[in-house]
Motif scaffolding. Structure first.
Motif, PDB file in Angstrom:
ATOM      1  N   LEU A 209      -8.538   9.314   0.791  1.00 56.58           N
ATOM      2  CA  LEU A 209      -7.985   9.486   2.138  1.00 56.58           C
ATOM      3  C   LEU A 209      -9.102   9.658   3.172  1.00 56.58           C
ATOM      4  O   LEU A 209      -9.060   9.051   4.244  1.00 56.58           O
ATOM      5  CB  LEU A 209      -7.032  10.682   2.177  1.00 56.58           C
ATOM      6  CG  LEU A 209      -5.682  10.489   1.483  1.00 56.58           C
ATOM      7  CD1 LEU A 209      -4.952  11.808   1.340  1.00 56.58           C
ATOM      8  CD2 LEU A 209      -4.830   9.474   2.227  1.00 56.58           C
ATOM      9  N   ILE A 210     -10.097  10.451   2.845  1.00 49.11           N
ATOM     10  CA  ILE A 210     -11.191  10.717   3.796  1.00 49.11           C
ATOM     11  C   ILE A 210     -12.068   9.478   3.972  1.00 49.11           C
ATOM     12  O   ILE A 210     -12.327   9.038   5.100  1.00 49.11           O
ATOM     13  CB  ILE A 210     -12.040  11.924   3.339  1.00 49.11           C
ATOM     14  CG1 ILE A 210     -11.205  13.204   3.434  1.00 49.11           C
ATOM     15  CG2 ILE A 210     -13.319  12.044   4.162  1.00 49.11           C
ATOM     16  CD1 ILE A 210     -11.811  14.401   2.721  1.00 49.11           C
ATOM     17  N   ILE A 211     -12.532   8.895   2.853  1.00 45.43           N
ATOM     18  CA  ILE A 211     -13.427   7.727   2.941  1.00 45.43           C
ATOM     19  C   ILE A 211     -12.718   6.566   3.633  1.00 45.43           C
ATOM     20  O   ILE A 211     -13.267   5.924   4.530  1.00 45.43           O
ATOM     21  CB  ILE A 211     -13.925   7.315   1.541  1.00 45.43           C
ATOM     22  CG1 ILE A 211     -14.874   8.372   0.985  1.00 45.43           C
ATOM     23  CG2 ILE A 211     -14.612   5.949   1.578  1.00 45.43           C
ATOM     24  CD1 ILE A 211     -15.251   8.173  -0.470  1.00 45.43           C
ATOM     25  N   GLY A 212     -11.480   6.296   3.225  1.00 51.04           N
ATOM     26  CA  GLY A 212     -10.726   5.200   3.826  1.00 51.04           C
ATOM     27  C   GLY A 212     -10.475   5.406   5.305  1.00 51.04           C
ATOM     28  O   GLY A 212     -10.587   4.471   6.097  1.00 51.04           O
TER      29      GLY A 212
ATOM     30  N   MET B 260      -7.641   4.241   1.531  1.00 47.60           N
ATOM     31  CA  MET B 260      -6.829   5.450   1.691  1.00 47.60           C
ATOM     32  C   MET B 260      -5.664   5.454   0.705  1.00 47.60           C
ATOM     33  O   MET B 260      -5.380   6.457   0.069  1.00 47.60           O
ATOM     34  CB  MET B 260      -6.269   5.554   3.115  1.00 47.60           C
ATOM     35  CG  MET B 260      -7.249   6.031   4.148  1.00 47.60           C
ATOM     36  SD  MET B 260      -6.462   6.178   5.768  1.00 47.60           S
ATOM     37  CE  MET B 260      -5.539   7.711   5.549  1.00 47.60           C
ATOM     38  N   SER B 261      -4.994   4.318   0.584  1.00 49.92           N
ATOM     39  CA  SER B 261      -3.811   4.239  -0.279  1.00 49.92           C
ATOM     40  C   SER B 261      -4.177   4.218  -1.751  1.00 49.92           C
ATOM     41  O   SER B 261      -3.432   4.706  -2.580  1.00 49.92           O
ATOM     42  CB  SER B 261      -2.997   2.987   0.044  1.00 49.92           C
ATOM     43  OG  SER B 261      -3.609   1.838  -0.499  1.00 49.92           O
ATOM     44  N   PHE B 262      -5.317   3.620  -2.063  1.00 46.53           N
ATOM     45  CA  PHE B 262      -5.792   3.441  -3.439  1.00 46.53           C
ATOM     46  C   PHE B 262      -4.737   2.725  -4.282  1.00 46.53           C
ATOM     47  O   PHE B 262      -4.675   2.871  -5.497  1.00 46.53           O
ATOM     48  CB  PHE B 262      -6.177   4.792  -4.060  1.00 46.53           C
ATOM     49  CG  PHE B 262      -7.385   4.695  -4.952  1.00 46.53           C
ATOM     50  CD1 PHE B 262      -8.595   4.256  -4.464  1.00 46.53           C
ATOM     51  CD2 PHE B 262      -7.297   5.035  -6.293  1.00 46.53           C
ATOM     52  CE1 PHE B 262      -9.708   4.162  -5.288  1.00 46.53           C
ATOM     53  CE2 PHE B 262      -8.404   4.944  -7.128  1.00 46.53           C
ATOM     54  CZ  PHE B 262      -9.607   4.508  -6.614  1.00 46.53           C
TER      55      PHE B 262
ATOM     56  N   MET C 143       0.828  -1.209   0.000  1.00 50.61           N
ATOM     57  CA  MET C 143       0.000   0.000   0.000  1.00 50.61           C
ATOM     58  C   MET C 143       0.860   1.255   0.000  1.00 50.61           C
ATOM     59  O   MET C 143       0.551   2.229  -0.687  1.00 50.61           O
ATOM     60  CB  MET C 143      -0.933   0.017   1.223  1.00 50.61           C
ATOM     61  CG  MET C 143      -2.085  -0.928   1.106  1.00 50.61           C
ATOM     62  SD  MET C 143      -3.232  -0.909   2.501  1.00 50.61           S
ATOM     63  CE  MET C 143      -2.444  -0.014   3.764  1.00 50.61           C
ATOM     64  N   LEU C 144       1.921   1.245   0.773  1.00 55.14           N
ATOM     65  CA  LEU C 144       2.794   2.417   0.842  1.00 55.14           C
ATOM     66  C   LEU C 144       3.588   2.602  -0.451  1.00 55.14           C
ATOM     67  O   LEU C 144       3.750   3.720  -0.933  1.00 55.14           O
ATOM     68  CB  LEU C 144       3.739   2.301   2.040  1.00 55.14           C
ATOM     69  CG  LEU C 144       3.072   2.383   3.416  1.00 55.14           C
ATOM     70  CD1 LEU C 144       4.071   2.053   4.512  1.00 55.14           C
ATOM     71  CD2 LEU C 144       2.445   3.745   3.646  1.00 55.14           C
ATOM     72  N   ILE C 145       4.069   1.506  -1.021  1.00 51.54           N
ATOM     73  CA  ILE C 145       4.880   1.586  -2.236  1.00 51.54           C
ATOM     74  C   ILE C 145       4.059   2.045  -3.440  1.00 51.54           C
ATOM     75  O   ILE C 145       4.508   2.883  -4.227  1.00 51.54           O
ATOM     76  CB  ILE C 145       5.543   0.219  -2.526  1.00 51.54           C
ATOM     77  CG1 ILE C 145       6.594  -0.086  -1.452  1.00 51.54           C
ATOM     78  CG2 ILE C 145       6.179   0.201  -3.912  1.00 51.54           C
ATOM     79  CD1 ILE C 145       7.084  -1.522  -1.447  1.00 51.54           C
ATOM     80  N   PHE C 146       2.834   1.507  -3.567  1.00 46.84           N
ATOM     81  CA  PHE C 146       2.037   1.772  -4.762  1.00 46.84           C
ATOM     82  C   PHE C 146       0.886   2.752  -4.526  1.00 46.84           C
ATOM     83  O   PHE C 146      -0.037   2.821  -5.327  1.00 46.84           O
ATOM     84  CB  PHE C 146       1.475   0.453  -5.327  1.00 46.84           C
ATOM     85  CG  PHE C 146       2.538  -0.463  -5.841  1.00 46.84           C
ATOM     86  CD1 PHE C 146       3.151  -0.211  -7.054  1.00 46.84           C
ATOM     87  CD2 PHE C 146       2.935  -1.559  -5.103  1.00 46.84           C
ATOM     88  CE1 PHE C 146       4.142  -1.053  -7.543  1.00 46.84           C
ATOM     89  CE2 PHE C 146       3.925  -2.404  -5.578  1.00 46.84           C
ATOM     90  CZ  PHE C 146       4.534  -2.158  -6.794  1.00 46.84           C
ATOM     91  N   GLN C 147       0.948   3.510  -3.466  1.00 51.17           N
ATOM     92  CA  GLN C 147      -0.168   4.400  -3.117  1.00 51.17           C
ATOM     93  C   GLN C 147      -0.469   5.400  -4.229  1.00 51.17           C
ATOM     94  O   GLN C 147       0.430   5.919  -4.872  1.00 51.17           O
ATOM     95  CB  GLN C 147       0.082   5.086  -1.779  1.00 51.17           C
ATOM     96  CG  GLN C 147       1.094   6.192  -1.755  1.00 51.17           C
ATOM     97  CD  GLN C 147       0.541   7.537  -2.171  1.00 51.17           C
ATOM     98  OE1 GLN C 147      -0.641   7.811  -2.019  1.00 51.17           O
ATOM     99  NE2 GLN C 147       1.400   8.381  -2.710  1.00 51.17           N
ATOM    100  N   GLN C 148      -1.764   5.622  -4.443  1.00 51.38           N
ATOM    101  CA  GLN C 148      -2.264   6.583  -5.433  1.00 51.38           C
ATOM    102  C   GLN C 148      -3.389   7.404  -4.788  1.00 51.38           C
ATOM    103  O   GLN C 148      -4.424   7.644  -5.396  1.00 51.38           O
ATOM    104  CB  GLN C 148      -2.799   5.844  -6.665  1.00 51.38           C
ATOM    105  CG  GLN C 148      -1.746   5.119  -7.460  1.00 51.38           C
ATOM    106  CD  GLN C 148      -0.775   6.076  -8.124  1.00 51.38           C
ATOM    107  OE1 GLN C 148      -1.177   7.074  -8.706  1.00 51.38           O
ATOM    108  NE2 GLN C 148       0.506   5.788  -8.000  1.00 51.38           N
ATOM    109  N   SER C 149      -3.180   7.818  -3.551  1.00 48.14           N
ATOM    110  CA  SER C 149      -4.215   8.492  -2.767  1.00 48.14           C
ATOM    111  C   SER C 149      -4.729   9.755  -3.433  1.00 48.14           C
ATOM    112  O   SER C 149      -4.014  10.432  -4.165  1.00 48.14           O
ATOM    113  CB  SER C 149      -3.659   8.869  -1.386  1.00 48.14           C
ATOM    114  OG  SER C 149      -3.174   7.736  -0.725  1.00 48.14           O
ATOM    115  N   THR C 150      -5.997  10.039  -3.126  1.00 50.57           N
ATOM    116  CA  THR C 150      -6.613  11.315  -3.487  1.00 50.57           C
ATOM    117  C   THR C 150      -7.252  11.841  -2.197  1.00 50.57           C
ATOM    118  O   THR C 150      -7.428  11.079  -1.241  1.00 50.57           O
ATOM    119  CB  THR C 150      -7.700  11.138  -4.564  1.00 50.57           C
ATOM    120  OG1 THR C 150      -8.799  10.405  -3.989  1.00 50.57           O
ATOM    121  CG2 THR C 150      -7.176  10.406  -5.793  1.00 50.57           C
TER     122      THR C 150
END
Length: 194
Positions: free
Chosen positions: A34-37, A97-99, A23-30
């Motif tokens: 971030l809010i919903i997660g 959150m990470s998307f 999740m940290l390596i491939f995160q594509q957050s928006t």
């Protein structure tokens, strides 16, 4: 199967690590993910906190299944495995959150944890059946393993420990730190990437 259940129980605290790293390596957050997660993960953490405030620190053991009381209060009055349901919501929320690799990573993670919890629950149920016999059989008859019932189960014959929110905080400190730490890292990575 007993061996698989024992191993799943013993190492259950470490199995999220590969998923968290991905999740940290491939995160594509928006901002929206971030809010919903975060809200979904927070609900999972609150369920866990409510549960450990009843069950105490015995839930943190990795040496073997055990328990002084048959807990049927708090979230356990609605579902037999609220801590695992809280975990699944936390993992799902952090995944949203990470998307990262969405929805594949989240789907694989949820399936993995459901299978893991299936084996862990079998191990715990064996212990509880042997220790609490008829009381546990009645509890299982009325309270579902994973889909919560609408109204709380009650059985005045089953002695309960006191509700202890302070002990719940102490017991849940590591999970809370991990949840907040990963959430903060995801926000920082989003800020850096943006």
């Amino acid at each position: 199967m007993n061996n698989i259940s024992s191993i799943a129980f013993k190492y259950r605290s470490y199995t999220p690590i590969p998923f968290l790293l991905l999740m940290l390596i491939f995160q594509q957050s928006t901002p929206l993910t971030l809010i919903i997660g975060f809200v979904i993960a927070l609900v999972g953490e609150l369920i866990r906190y409510w549960g450990v405030s009843w069950a105490g620190s015995e839930t943190r053991s990795t040496g073997g299944v055990g328990g002084t009381f048959l807990i049927i209060s708090g979230p356990f009055a609605y579902v037999r495995n609220p801590l695992y349901e809280g975990n699944v919501l936390m993992y799902l929320g952090l995944g949203i959150m990470s998307f990262a690799l969405f929805p594949y990573l989240q789907t694989v993670a949820i399936i993995f944890f459901l299978v893991q919890y299936y084996f862990i629950v079998k191990e715990e149920e064996k212990y509880l059946s042997e220790k609490f016999k008829e009381e546990y059989a009645d509890y299982c008859k009325h309270v579902p393993a994973f889909l919560p019932r609408l109204f709380p189960y009650k059985n005045a014959k089953v002695v309960q420990p006191p509700y202890n929110p302070k002990a719940g905080v102490r017991s849940e400190t590591r999970s809370l730190q991990a949840f907040l730490g990963i959430s903060l890292l995801l926000v920082i990575l989003w800020l850096i990437r943006g």
